[in-house]
Design a protein around this motif. Structure first.
Motif, PDB file in Angstrom:
ATOM      1  N   LEU A   1     152.695 -17.973  23.837  1.00  0.00           N
ATOM      2  CA  LEU A   1     153.653 -16.889  24.057  1.00  0.00           C
ATOM      3  C   LEU A   1     153.422 -15.760  23.067  1.00  0.00           C
ATOM      4  CD1 LEU A   1     156.188 -15.739  25.433  1.00  0.00           C
ATOM      5  CD2 LEU A   1     157.538 -16.910  23.687  1.00  0.00           C
ATOM      6  N   GLU A   2     153.240 -16.093  21.805  1.00  0.00           N
ATOM      7  CA  GLU A   2     153.036 -15.059  20.796  1.00  0.00           C
ATOM      8  C   GLU A   2     151.790 -14.233  21.093  1.00  0.00           C
ATOM      9  OE1 GLU A   2     153.930 -18.084  20.341  1.00  0.00           O
ATOM     10  OE2 GLU A   2     155.217 -18.385  18.584  1.00  0.00           O
ATOM     11  N   ILE A   3     150.705 -14.914  21.509  1.00  0.00           N
ATOM     12  CA  ILE A   3     149.461 -14.201  21.812  1.00  0.00           C
ATOM     13  C   ILE A   3     149.665 -13.261  22.997  1.00  0.00           C
ATOM     14  CG2 ILE A   3     147.104 -14.504  22.641  1.00  0.00           C
ATOM     15  CD1 ILE A   3     146.984 -17.086  21.014  1.00  0.00           C
ATOM     16  N   VAL A   4     150.358 -13.745  24.032  1.00  0.00           N
ATOM     17  CA  VAL A   4     150.615 -12.897  25.211  1.00  0.00           C
ATOM     18  C   VAL A   4     151.450 -11.677  24.826  1.00  0.00           C
ATOM     19  CG1 VAL A   4     151.782 -12.798  27.444  1.00  0.00           C
ATOM     20  CG2 VAL A   4     150.357 -14.777  26.864  1.00  0.00           C
ATOM     21  N   LEU A   5     152.518 -11.913  24.050  1.00  0.00           N
ATOM     22  CA  LEU A   5     153.381 -10.796  23.656  1.00  0.00           C
ATOM     23  C   LEU A   5     152.618  -9.774  22.821  1.00  0.00           C
ATOM     24  CD1 LEU A   5     156.680 -12.667  22.657  1.00  0.00           C
ATOM     25  CD2 LEU A   5     156.191 -11.462  24.783  1.00  0.00           C
ATOM     26  N   VAL A   6     151.827 -10.245  21.869  1.00  0.00           N
ATOM     27  CA  VAL A   6     151.116  -9.330  20.976  1.00  0.00           C
ATOM     28  C   VAL A   6     150.035  -8.558  21.725  1.00  0.00           C
ATOM     29  CG1 VAL A   6     149.551  -9.229  18.995  1.00  0.00           C
ATOM     30  CG2 VAL A   6     151.616 -10.624  18.879  1.00  0.00           C
TER      31      VAL A   6
ATOM     32  N   VAL B   1     156.507 -10.263  15.431  1.00  0.00           N
ATOM     33  CA  VAL B   1     155.566  -9.193  15.809  1.00  0.00           C
ATOM     34  C   VAL B   1     155.458  -9.110  17.324  1.00  0.00           C
ATOM     35  CG1 VAL B   1     153.149  -8.467  15.726  1.00  0.00           C
ATOM     36  CG2 VAL B   1     154.263  -9.308  13.653  1.00  0.00           C
ATOM     37  N   GLY B   2     155.374 -10.275  17.986  1.00  0.00           N
ATOM     38  CA  GLY B   2     155.331 -10.273  19.445  1.00  0.00           C
ATOM     39  C   GLY B   2     156.587  -9.679  20.058  1.00  0.00           C
ATOM     40  N   ALA B   3     157.755  -9.992  19.484  1.00  0.00           N
ATOM     41  CA  ALA B   3     159.013  -9.423  19.992  1.00  0.00           C
ATOM     42  C   ALA B   3     159.025  -7.901  19.819  1.00  0.00           C
ATOM     43  CB  ALA B   3     160.193 -10.050  19.256  1.00  0.00           C
TER      44      ALA B   3
ATOM     45  N   LEU C   1     156.425  -5.851  19.693  1.00  0.00           N
ATOM     46  CA  LEU C   1     155.480  -5.210  20.613  1.00  0.00           C
ATOM     47  C   LEU C   1     155.930  -5.340  22.067  1.00  0.00           C
ATOM     48  CD1 LEU C   1     152.100  -6.190  18.935  1.00  0.00           C
ATOM     49  CD2 LEU C   1     153.211  -3.948  18.981  1.00  0.00           C
ATOM     50  N   TRP C   2     156.689  -6.397  22.379  1.00  0.00           N
ATOM     51  CA  TRP C   2     157.262  -6.451  23.731  1.00  0.00           C
ATOM     52  C   TRP C   2     158.183  -5.247  23.937  1.00  0.00           C
ATOM     53  CZ3 TRP C   2     157.106  -9.392  28.216  1.00  0.00           C
ATOM     54  CH2 TRP C   2     158.126  -9.135  29.130  1.00  0.00           C
ATOM     55  N   GLY C   3     159.052  -4.990  22.967  1.00  0.00           N
ATOM     56  CA  GLY C   3     159.958  -3.853  23.109  1.00  0.00           C
ATOM     57  C   GLY C   3     159.229  -2.526  23.125  1.00  0.00           C
ATOM     58  N   GLY C   4     158.232  -2.358  22.226  1.00  0.00           N
ATOM     59  CA  GLY C   4     157.532  -1.078  22.139  1.00  0.00           C
ATOM     60  C   GLY C   4     156.459  -0.879  23.171  1.00  0.00           C
ATOM     61  N   GLY C   5     155.971  -1.959  23.800  1.00  0.00           N
ATOM     62  CA  GLY C   5     154.911  -1.838  24.788  1.00  0.00           C
ATOM     63  C   GLY C   5     155.378  -2.097  26.199  1.00  0.00           C
ATOM     64  N   VAL C   6     155.736  -3.352  26.483  1.00  0.00           N
ATOM     65  CA  VAL C   6     156.101  -3.727  27.851  1.00  0.00           C
ATOM     66  C   VAL C   6     157.374  -3.020  28.298  1.00  0.00           C
ATOM     67  CG1 VAL C   6     156.674  -5.655  29.365  1.00  0.00           C
ATOM     68  CG2 VAL C   6     154.985  -5.957  27.540  1.00  0.00           C
ATOM     69  N   ALA C   7     158.424  -3.092  27.487  1.00  0.00           N
ATOM     70  CA  ALA C   7     159.704  -2.504  27.906  1.00  0.00           C
ATOM     71  C   ALA C   7     159.596  -0.989  28.069  1.00  0.00           C
ATOM     72  CB  ALA C   7     160.786  -2.865  26.884  1.00  0.00           C
ATOM     73  N   VAL C   8     158.918  -0.324  27.141  1.00  0.00           N
ATOM     74  CA  VAL C   8     158.779   1.131  27.234  1.00  0.00           C
ATOM     75  C   VAL C   8     157.962   1.516  28.468  1.00  0.00           C
ATOM     76  CG1 VAL C   8     157.700   3.142  26.152  1.00  0.00           C
ATOM     77  CG2 VAL C   8     159.098   1.589  24.784  1.00  0.00           C
TER      78      VAL C   8
END
Length: 485
Positions: A128-133, A189-191, A193-200
């Protein structure tokens, strides 16, 4: 609120010979004599010969009573059996000496347990961490590059530097709140980047679609820009941020130990979204970048945190309930709260017509909720100290911990005093490891009460008990003997 605490499930692993058992000490079991053996209080039955006592029951030769909580009869397969050699470091523990209130040094009574098969742990997968990052990092980078292509590299560079201001200040506050039982840094860090990448990225594509569609369906008469801000952004953005928090809850349940953890994960996801969105606003409004910086980074930097933290707290409450399906109704409540707060803020700004309106909006819809959220965070930290104290106290009757240690490990003030003491004897890293292991042990014990991850929590408990004793022994090995310790 937490539900009444049921008793944890019975242990499914065997403890080493003579080792103190986690949890309350077992009730003494009277010795079971063999057939015909003289019974206490009455004469042997005629017709039966006195039989020797069966091994494995009652008091065995060579078995020493445990001091501090009464002599315990040996259980079948435990204690000193004929031909059995006691393991070093186990068996009878010396009584705990009284500890001074501050600072409290850990008790040296418990030696580190030896290696045992059930405490062997496989490395935790970090898929999960690798996917999120990876996914979040790629999308966040692509978004920033896109802003550079639309504006200029210099403009985006200045925007990134300005966005570091709320990142550093808010990040420091989150880490301060997370000091009690720090979450895995790679997962944080994964959390982020999820907010700054996927969510945005998803919000940039769907806000302008969902908002006007809802406005048309509801017959609000809002223009597309206002509909995107008032309807699209709250619904889409909070859904995407909430999805990241929910993924962590479902996949990394052992790292989601209560409302405070939920608040931390929600705040980190929201911070990632806010920082990348700040870069977008600063870059696209280069002529008014100074004013936008003051409005977003100085006067209202906590906006997205205020919206998203309720979702994390809701999932944290679900982690403490016995029902594994509690998140199915608690998470939607948190999401609705997030959407309402976000919609109120965006809607008020869209229709503000004077400076007085702006002041009222900032005070009532940003600063007041922030103050309330800060109060909730402080209260949650205090509640976590009580949880740690209650769960660690389960290990006092069996001798794993003393009451003085429990008091020292369940108070932030006492923990700081212990670290200062340890720094004076060159044992601060070991003391920090000892305290953090104790907190993790308390939460593993809490999971046994909720029953969510009973088997894994029991494995964690065995491993953490060994790690706790080893960390304590390291502290004491480094400590210079002093009067009273």
């Amino acid at each position: 609120m937490t539900s009444p605490e049921p008793a944890p499930q019975p242990a499914r692993y065997a403890a080493p010979s003579g080792a103190p058992q986690p949890g309350p000490a077992p009730a003494p079991t009277p010795a079971q004599p063999g057939y015909g053996a003289p019974q206490p209080g009455y004469a042997a039955q005629p017709g039966y010969g006195a039989q020797p006592a069966q091994p494995g029951y009652g008091a065995q030769p060579g078995y020493a009573a445990q001091p501090g909580y009464g002599a315990q009869p040996a259980q079948p397969g435990y204690g000193a059996q004929p031909g059995y050699t006691a393991q070093p470091g186990y068996g009878a523990q010396p009584a705990y000496a009284a500890q001074p209130p501050h600072p409290v040094a850990p008790s040296p009574a418990m030696a580190p347990p030896g290696a045992v098969p059930w405490a062997t742990q496989r490395k935790r997968p970090i898929v999960l961490e690798i996917v999120l990052v990876v996914l979040g990092g790629l999308l966040a980078s692509a978004f920033v590059v896109l802003m550079a292509l639309v504006t200029s590299g210099t403009t985006v560079g200045v925007a990134v530097v300005l966005a570091l201001v709320p990142l550093v200040t808010i990040g420091a506050l989150i880490m301060w709140v997370d000091r009690w039982e720090p979450e895995p840094r790679f997962l944080l860090v994964g959390a982020f980047l999820w907010g700054g990448g996927v969510a945005v990225a998803v919000a940039s594509l769907l806000n302008s679609v969902v908002g006007p569609a809802l406005a048309g369906a509801l017959g609000t008469g809002l223009d597309p820009g206002t509909a995107s801000a008032v309807l699209g952004a709250p619904i889409v953005e909070e859904a995407m941020k909430g999805l990241g928090i929910l993924l962590i809850f479902l996949v990394r349940r052992r790292e989601f130990n209560g409302p405070l953890d939920g608040a931390v994960y929600g705040a980190v996801v929201a911070l990632g979204f806010s920082v990348v969105e700040d870069v977008q606003y600063f870059a696209l409004n280069a002529e008014d970048m100074g004013m936008i910086f003051v409005m977003r980074a100085l006067l209202s930097p906590f906006g997205h945190l205020v919206y998203s933290v309720p979702m994390g707290i809701a999932l944290g409450i679900a982690s403490r309930r016995r029902s594994k399906a509690a998140w199915l109704w608690l998470f939607p409540l948190g999401y609705l709260a997030a959407v309402a707060l976000h919609m109120g803020w965006n809607g008020s700004l869209s229709f503000a017509s004077s400076f007085t309106d702006l002041v009222a909006i900032f005070v009532l819809l940003n600063w007041l909720p922030l103050a309330l959220l800060a109060g909730i965070a402080i209260w949650l930290r205090q509640r976590e100290q009580h949880v740690v104290g209650r769960r660690l106290r389960d290990y006092v009757p069996s001798g794993w911990l003393s009451e003085a240690e429990v008091q020292a490990l369940s108070s932030m003030q006492a923990c700081r005093a212990a670290r200062r003491w340890a720094a004076g004897v060159g044992a601060k890293p070991a003391m920090r490891a000892y305290q953090r292991t104790a907190a993790r042990l308390a939460y593993a014990r809490q999971d046994l009460y909720t029953g969510h991850v009973a088997r894994r929590a029991r494995q964690d408990e065995a491993h953490l008990l060994e790690e706790l004793a080893r960390a304590r022994a390291e502290v004491m090995a480094r400590a210079t003997p002093r009067h009273g310790y």
